[in-house]
Scaffold this active site. Structure first.
Site: not given
Ligand SMILES: Nc1ncnc2c1ncn2[C@@H]1O[C@H](COP(=O)(O)OP(=O)(O)OP(=O)(O)O)[C@@H](O)[C@H]1O
Ligand SMILES: [Mg+2]
Ligand SMILES: Nc1ncnc2c1ncn2[C@@H]1O[C@H](COP(=O)(O)OP(=O)(O)OP(=O)(O)O)[C@@H](O)[C@H]1O
Ligand SMILES: [Mg+2]
Lengths: 546, 546
Positions: B183, B330, B440, B445
């Site tokens: 991530t 995470e 995002k 990201w």
């Molecule tokens: N329903 C939601 N509403 C608002 N923000 C959200 C929501 N779901 C996720 N997020 C945002 O996305 C973050 C998690 O992103 P994360 O990067 O871990 O997602 P991912 O799908 O695992 O993608 P990546 O592989 O890019 O990390 C959260 O900490 C929050 O900021």
């Molecule tokens: Mg992340």
């Protein structure tokens, strides 16, 4: 370790319901109508109970027994006792006093919480429970003025009064014990199944799955299956985790009362043995239109097989899905489930075809492995024809009995269920027989071996064999086959009278047949399958059905 | 130990789907229409893949990377790699080559399985992946004649051909690693989250609960959220456990194609970021009646907040429930869920009131604890007004990054999410901001810090600050604020051109604003909350919206 090592403890789940739905009701049937308290009150009282028990000397791993009907205080005991790291030991209030005495002493219960109306049963054990230090009496309306000859007794409300509503649950090993339930056996004394936090946590999640019990925070549960029966199929745990509205019938177990609870409390899902649903069907047929089950959509049915006609009646007449579950005390208990639509291909099926599947014990729920084996422990084909001993494995399956390991009940990491089953090509388990020789009447076990031993001890008896015979209301009733000693003359009545000294009324044989011989297996044991088959081919009928 | 010590390993769940529903289809969109294979074939091929990997030297704990779209072979890799005790490392095929290079080397991937059409991206890393011993190329129809300059390459079908269809999954410790996903971070390099069998097993059960995703063996899933995004929200695991019909869009991610898949494949549930649902709404509004979503009943939406208007549109126009989930890589990733009817009291609510709840991030799913804290780590009230740093705990929450512990991302056993949130009196989490400064866009990201550092390195730039600006289609797009050095003269175009050398096209800032100063926090860091608030009060609009 890259992921958090959060121990799987029940308090992680059980406090959740009140967080999310504090205002939702927990209802208990009483003499004077339905008594209501909120989920938040229930949780607070569970925490208070934990404080009271702690103050009374209950420590991690200690057994706190309940001898109670289904009601809010019994639920509080589940919650408080398990989460504080003690063991909630549910005593079956239908057992005869000698069995209760054995079980209480074997478990070394430190405290017993007893419903006031059940005190007379406990009083029969006065002076015979040396480990029990405190008896807590739960009094529903009408029983507030209970009194008893038992020592060290306190009213439940006095016991928890003024205790803090927040107990700091201990962070213990997830393999710590949290629940204890004794089950009858084919031979010997009742055996205890000691549930752990980990096992029960996993069971709780798995039974909540959509295709298993499919429970929702929006449901109202009528919990009929006794809380002293194998965790009440796990329902109190998942219902409290989700903050579900819960209705408990206490001692009002007659069909009319249960039907009124379903109707008046807007019940959406209920759970009980087939006898219950037979009884409710009976009164609804007797007085059509008297009860309206507007919100009820699912009935969970287990403990013994519901007849297909029952499944069909509920669907055809009321549009209610009968969900069959198979399991045992040793399996926490849910192991297989059978739903109207358990597979994608069922979407295309007729109601009749679906009922065929629902009449099978079901498909293994996620997390478990189930297999049938022949006498030399070779797995058998899943052709829906050959049958064998059913074995089961998984994280919420018992691996030994409490302080009584019984290694012959286990094989190579599997629990030997004592059920004989087929598995069909669709993966359905179909229970065909029981290798353990027990009789299940009205959801309760009757040990054929206990009856046999007792009858065999009677003057003039050479040999006794007790088998189950099908009964439309009770599912099964015991029948004794007796070989008399030469010259002895016994009657049906005298044999039954002899049993009355040791067994409860509902455990007595319905009939006594005097025979010349009893078929034996190759290893010289009574061959009950053959006995039952002979009765069947002779067209035998129980006395009250003939 | 009184209960069986069955390790919570993914093979206990993943082989189940084919046992119960062997004939159910797994569908993959291709150039020439939808390609179908059965659940049983998928399982057999997963076992074959495990054999092939094992023969290729993959051992317990070794990383096997995928650089793939969503499709049946990617699902086979999930199944086979995890169950054999190796680690399925999903590479994000939208990352720029330098990030991929870093991640592959940091993970020390031994094998990479790559979709043939993605080979050109991997070829950019030729000679820069010293740990990679084998590259397996998965060719969908139209790509069978792939060729590449990369060494040690084999076609996926040749790789698994003739391997046995049964692999004996190892009985390893349940805390063994099974999945790896990197991530982005606010600062520094991407960080890896290493999932364990135990964590993922528990996550799988919890997300299958009725009030969470409510998935059934009768459902058909269109899995749009990439399998390289945080376990695709766990859907491939639970869908395969249940034997669900699964449809994967592969590289055909345009709204028209997705809408056709929903319609033609009788999809009942789908999952994707808000941008996807915005896009599909767009084409349905543009040509009313062109697509019929007869069977679709639920859309799971997460990754960023869906606008309330979107939730309402799907319900009002199509009767489709939008289920919002919040989570992060995470957190495995599902942590909170918001349903139309998440509580008993919602049964009485109007559609509009329900939509308000659905627009919140949701209620914690069973098994997790969530709390908001102030700057000195004191928990804050749940009044729906005060907000603070959101922290989370539970058995499927990360406790350290892979080979890069980053203790400042954790506090006292909690994960610091980097989200700023309120919790309302109903227990709903409401995400108000992000303390981590990321953008995002279309579910992906963009690191503002990476862009800032790169722009700051340009001749003539004194300071750069990149913030997210709301965008109706992409959710957020980056905008750069730049302070030029005295005398320097830069243009919007020249700054964007400078970024092209390091970033993918979709990561480039949409706009560059030349400013005199950038607001700072008390500790001297750029105060992005203030920057965003100023742009907002100035009425700033992105160029394509102005
Ligand atoms: N329903 C939601 N509403 C608002 N923000 C959200 C929501 N779901 C996720 N997020 C945002 O996305 C973050 C998690 O992103 P994360 O990067 O871990 O997602 P991912 O799908 O695992 O993608 P990546 O592989 O890019 O990390 C959260 O900490 C929050 O900021
Ligand atoms: Mg992340
Ligand atoms: N659906 C079913 N169909 C047929 N038999 C069943 C079914 N469910 C349970 N049984 C029978 O009941 C047995 C389990 O009984 P068990 O005694 O453990 O139940 P219990 O509810 O735990 O009650 P107890 O406290 O008396 O032990 C199974 O081994 C099987 O023989
Ligand atoms: Mg039993």
């Amino acid at each position: 370790m890259t992921m958090q090592q959060t121990p799987l403890l029940m308090h992680r789940l059980m406090d959740r319901g009140a967080d999310l739905q504090p205002e939702v009701e927990v209802l208990t049937a009483t003499e004077t109508g339905v008594r209501s308290q909120t989920m938040l009150e229930t949780r607070n009282r569970a925490h208070q109970l934990a404080h009271a028990l702690n103050d009374a000397g209950v420590e991690l791993g200690d057994r706190v027994a309940t001898l109670m009907w289904n009601g809010a205080r019994h639920l509080e005991a589940y919650h408080g006792v398990a989460c504080m790291g003690a063991v909630i030991h549910t005593l079956n209030l239908r057992l005869p006093p000698p069995d209760l005495e054995y079980i209480i002493n074997h478990a070394a219960d430190k405290v017993i919480i007893v419903d006031a109306d059940v005190l007379p049963l406990l009083e029969k054990l006065a002076g015979k429970m040396p480990t029990v230090q405190t008896i807590v009496v739960a009094a529903e309306p009408g029983f507030e003025n209970w009194s008893t000859s038992l020592p060290n007794v306190i009213d439940y409300e006095d016991f928890i009064a003024d205790k803090p509503v927040k107990y700091t649950w201990p962070e213990i090993d997830e393999n710590s014990p949290m629940g204890l339930c004794y089950t009858s056996g084919t031979t010997g004394r009742p055996k205890g199944v000691m549930y752990t936090h980990r096992a029960n946590y996993l069971h709780t999640l798995s039974i909540g799955l959509t295709d298993v019990m499919g429970l929702s925070a929006t449901d109202t549960l009528l919990g009929i299956v006794p809380l002293f029966h194998a965790n009440a199929w796990g329902l109190p745990w998942i219902a409290t985790t989700l903050g579900m509205r819960q209705v408990y019938p206490h001692r009002f177990m007659v069909p009319e009362h249960l039907a009124r609870l379903i109707q008046d409390c807007d019940v959406t899902i209920s759970a009980g043995v087939p006898t219950i649903w037979q009884g409710i069907k009976g009164i609804m047929e007797a007085e059509p239109g008297k009860y309206q089950f507007k919100s009820l959509s699912r009935l969970t049915c287990g403990g013994s097989a519901p007849p297909p006609s029952l499944i069909e009646w509920y669907w055809d007449e009321l549009g209610i899905e009968m969900v069959q579950g198979w399991g045992m005390t040793e399996t926490s208990p849910l192991a297989t489930i059978s739903r109207r639509t358990g597979k994608r291909k069922h979407l295309e099926m007729s109601d009749a075809e679906r009922a065929v599947n629902q009449a099978k014990a079901g498909l293994p729920i996620p997390g478990l492995e189930i297999e049938i084996f022949d006498d030399s422990w070779q797995p058998l084909p899943h052709d829906g024809k050959v049958f064998g001993e059913l074995l089961i494995k998984g994280p919420w399956i018992c691996s030994e009995y409490f302080n009584n390991p019984q290694p012959d009940k286990f094989h190579d990491g599997w629990l030997i269920t004592g059920d004989v089953a087929k598995i069909d090509p669709e993966g359905y388990i179909i229970i065909t027989d029981r290798s353990k020789d027990l009789i299940k009447s009205g959801g309760e076990w009757i040990s054929s071996v206990d009856l046999e031993n007792h009858i065999a001890g009677m003057d003039g008896v050479a040999q006794a064999c007790v088998v189950a015979q099908p009964h439309p209301k009770w599912d099964e009733r015991p029948v004794a086959l007796v070989i008399t000693k030469p010259g002895a003359s016994l009657s049906r009545e005298s044999v039954i009278a002899h049993c009355e000294s040791r067994f409860a009324k509902w455990q007595l044989p319905d009939d006594v047949l005097f025979v010349e011989s009893i078929p034996l297996t190759a290893t010289g044991k009574m061959d009950k399958k053959v006995v039952r088959a002979q009765l069947d081919s002779d067209g035998y009928q129980l006395p009250d059905l003939a």
